[in-house]
Design a protein around this motif. Structure first.
Motif, PDB file in Angstrom:
ATOM      1  N   TYR A  69      10.755   6.606  13.068  1.00 49.33           N
ATOM      2  CA  TYR A  69       9.924   7.308  11.857  1.00 49.33           C
ATOM      3  C   TYR A  69      10.910   8.397  11.233  1.00 49.33           C
ATOM      4  N   PRO A  70      11.736   9.415  11.884  1.00 43.74           N
ATOM      5  CA  PRO A  70      12.467  10.416  11.284  1.00 43.74           C
ATOM      6  C   PRO A  70      13.741  10.040  10.492  1.00 43.74           C
ATOM      7  N   VAL A  71      14.147   8.514  10.958  1.00 44.03           N
ATOM      8  CA  VAL A  71      15.158   7.876  10.192  1.00 44.03           C
ATOM      9  C   VAL A  71      14.549   7.249   9.005  1.00 44.03           C
ATOM     10  N   GLY A  72      13.368   6.746   8.949  1.00 43.65           N
ATOM     11  CA  GLY A  72      12.914   6.123   7.793  1.00 43.65           C
ATOM     12  C   GLY A  72      12.526   7.325   6.678  1.00 43.65           C
ATOM     13  N   ARG A  73      12.049   8.358   7.147  1.00 48.46           N
ATOM     14  CA  ARG A  73      11.697   9.311   6.246  1.00 48.46           C
ATOM     15  C   ARG A  73      13.101   9.955   5.666  1.00 48.46           C
ATOM     16  N   LEU A  74      14.274   9.961   6.528  1.00 48.97           N
ATOM     17  CA  LEU A  74      15.487  10.510   5.785  1.00 48.97           C
ATOM     18  C   LEU A  74      15.882   9.399   5.008  1.00 48.97           C
ATOM     19  N   SER A  75      15.709   8.363   5.394  1.00 50.33           N
ATOM     20  CA  SER A  75      16.549   7.078   4.520  1.00 50.33           C
ATOM     21  C   SER A  75      15.861   7.225   2.687  1.00 50.33           C
ATOM     22  N   ASP A  76      14.299   7.723   2.787  1.00 44.99           N
ATOM     23  CA  ASP A  76      14.113   7.951   1.557  1.00 44.99           C
ATOM     24  C   ASP A  76      14.548   8.819   0.704  1.00 44.99           C
ATOM     25  N   VAL A 120       0.618  -1.234  -0.089  1.00 42.62           N
ATOM     26  CA  VAL A 120      -0.145  -0.098   0.086  1.00 42.62           C
ATOM     27  C   VAL A 120       0.801   1.261  -0.023  1.00 42.62           C
ATOM     28  N   SER A 121       2.127   1.307  -0.105  1.00 41.92           N
ATOM     29  CA  SER A 121       3.015   2.302   0.112  1.00 41.92           C
ATOM     30  C   SER A 121       3.800   2.609  -1.115  1.00 41.92           C
ATOM     31  N   PRO A 122       3.776   3.887  -1.513  1.00 42.44           N
ATOM     32  CA  PRO A 122       4.443   4.126  -2.914  1.00 42.44           C
ATOM     33  C   PRO A 122       6.059   4.176  -2.429  1.00 42.44           C
ATOM     34  N   PRO A 123       6.594   3.943  -3.711  1.00 38.30           N
ATOM     35  CA  PRO A 123       8.210   3.710  -3.346  1.00 38.30           C
ATOM     36  C   PRO A 123       8.685   4.906  -2.425  1.00 38.30           C
ATOM     37  N   ASP A 124       8.316   6.011  -2.781  1.00 42.79           N
ATOM     38  CA  ASP A 124       9.099   7.343  -2.208  1.00 42.79           C
ATOM     39  C   ASP A 124       8.461   7.568  -0.764  1.00 42.79           C
ATOM     40  N   ILE A 125       7.789   6.929  -0.248  1.00 36.14           N
ATOM     41  CA  ILE A 125       7.467   6.902   1.380  1.00 36.14           C
ATOM     42  C   ILE A 125       7.333   5.748   1.792  1.00 36.14           C
ATOM     43  N   ARG A 126       7.901   4.674   1.380  1.00 38.23           N
ATOM     44  CA  ARG A 126       8.215   3.400   1.802  1.00 38.23           C
ATOM     45  C   ARG A 126       9.024   3.417   3.132  1.00 38.23           C
ATOM     46  N   GLY A 127      10.350   3.967   2.936  1.00 38.35           N
ATOM     47  CA  GLY A 127      11.048   4.248   4.455  1.00 38.35           C
ATOM     48  C   GLY A 127      10.098   4.882   5.415  1.00 38.35           C
ATOM     49  N   ALA A 128       9.243   5.797   5.200  1.00 35.49           N
ATOM     50  CA  ALA A 128       8.622   6.398   5.952  1.00 35.49           C
ATOM     51  C   ALA A 128       7.272   5.596   6.614  1.00 35.49           C
ATOM     52  N   SER A 129       6.743   4.808   5.761  1.00 31.57           N
ATOM     53  CA  SER A 129       5.860   3.964   6.241  1.00 31.57           C
ATOM     54  C   SER A 129       6.363   2.985   7.196  1.00 31.57           C
ATOM     55  N   PHE A 130       7.315   2.197   6.626  1.00 34.69           N
ATOM     56  CA  PHE A 130       8.029   1.080   7.684  1.00 34.69           C
ATOM     57  C   PHE A 130       8.374   1.900   9.086  1.00 34.69           C
ATOM     58  N   GLY A 131       8.920   2.891   9.072  1.00 32.60           N
ATOM     59  CA  GLY A 131       9.338   3.787  10.201  1.00 32.60           C
ATOM     60  C   GLY A 131       8.341   4.069  10.967  1.00 32.60           C
ATOM     61  N   LEU A 132       7.180   4.577  10.400  1.00 32.33           N
ATOM     62  CA  LEU A 132       6.038   5.086  11.184  1.00 32.33           C
ATOM     63  C   LEU A 132       5.423   3.824  11.904  1.00 32.33           C
ATOM     64  N   ARG A 133       5.340   2.555  11.301  1.00 28.58           N
ATOM     65  CA  ARG A 133       4.970   1.157  11.833  1.00 28.58           C
ATOM     66  C   ARG A 133       5.882   1.002  12.972  1.00 28.58           C
ATOM     67  N   LYS A 134       7.001   1.099  12.800  1.00 33.41           N
ATOM     68  CA  LYS A 134       8.141   0.677  14.178  1.00 33.41           C
ATOM     69  C   LYS A 134       7.991   1.810  15.278  1.00 33.41           C
TER      70      LYS A 134
END
Length: 405
Positions: free
Chosen positions: A276-283, A139-153
């Motif tokens: 979550y911030p690290v997931g967004r940054l990794s994108d 359900v997550s587009p590639p450009d927010i995939r890191g943010a999605s996994f980070g948010l869940r974590k």
């Protein structure tokens, strides 16, 4: 008057898509289940050692076996998800088994019953983990995939923060009654099932009529990039053994049993604030460099905890451990999703979890043996050494990637 050249007009800024509702719902399911889990897990090592007389070596084996059971189940769960192209039913089954296991812990007066309850819980965790991650990836587009996994974590770690606090409160109210904590832990687990059933929706993907049938052999045809991520993750899991050893180390630092769960509160605060911030940054900046940062945190955490003979030093070690978790856990899931074809995402996550689970079983058992044979500092010193090796391998991976560009 000259007309402006359309080609010279600034292009509108690209709007980043919002994180899907399903990701938020899965995050809250994880939060509630983690509240329940941490209420039990933060006190279980003490219950086993003080209440049932279990050795540290046996505790390490039990923890490792639990993870191995979960991760072996994740592999087959991933294969089933790829075969059926349905993830939610498996997630419901997995979370349901975890919730039912909460009713066994309060009546577990022997090691055998504790192992049975943990096995049931870990089977549930194994079943739900892969389809949950595959749902997030779908359900997550590639450009927010890191943010999605980070948010869940991050939401998961909020549960890891609240669970020990609730455990401390119940321990204070019930005069140190660990069994009472185990009973109350069943409530948030039941709420997690309700949220999952009502708010998580399977994405509707149109399947072509001539779609080839899935074969088990496809799960073994993962590409080299996926196996590289799995290899690095396995080394990290070998270096980072179960938090049960961190909890037992708190007694060396001067904690009383009632306040031992506080160490998990501190760890999950650091974890939750960074995932979550690290997931967004990794994108935006890539994932390998941030994963190296996580290993630096782990090395310092190991060295700090190895010599933690007071509360201040122990708290510093748990904060560093939490920072490592925040900088690594969401990234590993995103890296698997990045390198895997859509048709094999379930198998990729399952293989990832199977390999790392076998490593965790070996690592936890070895950590318990080193603890009993050479003292509580030795497992942490070895963990720091393995973390340094993982950093070297990641640097080599980054150099090869740079040369191929």
């Amino acid at each position: 008057m000259t007309m402006p050249d359309p080609q010279q007009q600034p292009s509108p800024a690209r709007v980043r898509p919002a994180i899907p509702t399903t990701v938020w719902a899965l995050g809250f399911v994880s939060l509630l289940m983690d509240v329940s889990s941490e209420m039990i897990q933060t006190l279980l090592p003490l219950y086993l050692s003080a209440g049932l007389g279990v050795s540290v070596l046996a505790i390490g084996f039990i923890e490792g076996l639990s993870v191995a059971i979960a991760t072996a189940t994740k592999f087959f769960s991933g294969v089933l998800a790829d075969i059926s192209q349905r993830n939610k039913p498996l997630a419901v089954l997995g979370y349901g088994l975890g919730a039912l296991s909460r009713l066994i812990f309060p009546i577990a007066g022997t090691v055998d019953l504790v192992v049975m309850a943990k096995a049931m819980d870990r089977v549930g965790k194994g079943i739900r983990g892969t389809p949950r991650d595959a749902l997030i990836a779908a359900v997550s587009p590639p450009d927010i995939r890191g943010a999605s996994f980070g948010l869940r974590k991050s939401l998961d770690t909020v549960g890891g923060f609240l669970g020990p606090l609730v455990a401390i409160a119940v321990m204070m109210l019930m005069a140190g009654d660990i069994v009472a904590v185990f009973w109350i832990a069943a409530i948030p687990a039941a709420l997690a099932i309700v949220v999952l059933l009502v708010f998580v929706h399977e994405p509707k993907t149109a399947q072509p009529a001539n779609r080839p049938r899935f074969h088990l052999s496809q799960s073994l045809k993962l590409n080299r990039a996926v196996w590289a991520v799995i290899g690095i993750a396995a080394l990290i899991m070998l270096a980072r053994f179960s938090e049960a050893f961190v909890l037992l180390k708190s007694l060396d630092a001067g904690f009383t049993p009632t306040w031992v769960p506080l160490s998990m509160v501190i760890m999950h605060v650091a974890y939750g604030l960074t995932a979550y911030p690290v997931g967004r940054l990794s994108d935006r900046v890539g994932r390998d460099g941030l994963l190296i940062c996580s290993l630096v945190f782990l090395i310092v955490a190991h060295l700090t905890l190895a010599f933690a003979d007071n509360v201040a030093l122990y708290i510093a070690g748990t904060v560093l451990w939490g920072l490592h978790m925040g900088f690594s856990q969401g990234l590993l899931g995103a890296m698997i999703a990045d390198t895997t074809p859509n048709a094999l995402k379930g198998s990729a996550f399952g293989t990832f979890n199977l390999v790392t689970g076998v490593v965790v079983l070996a690592g936890n058992t070895a950590a318990g043996w080193f603890w009993e044979s050479y003292g509580s500092a030795m497992p942490f010193l070895i963990g720091a050494t393995i973390s340094a090796v993982a950093i070297v391998l990641l640097c080599i991976k980054m150099l090869r990637a740079a040369r191929s560009v």
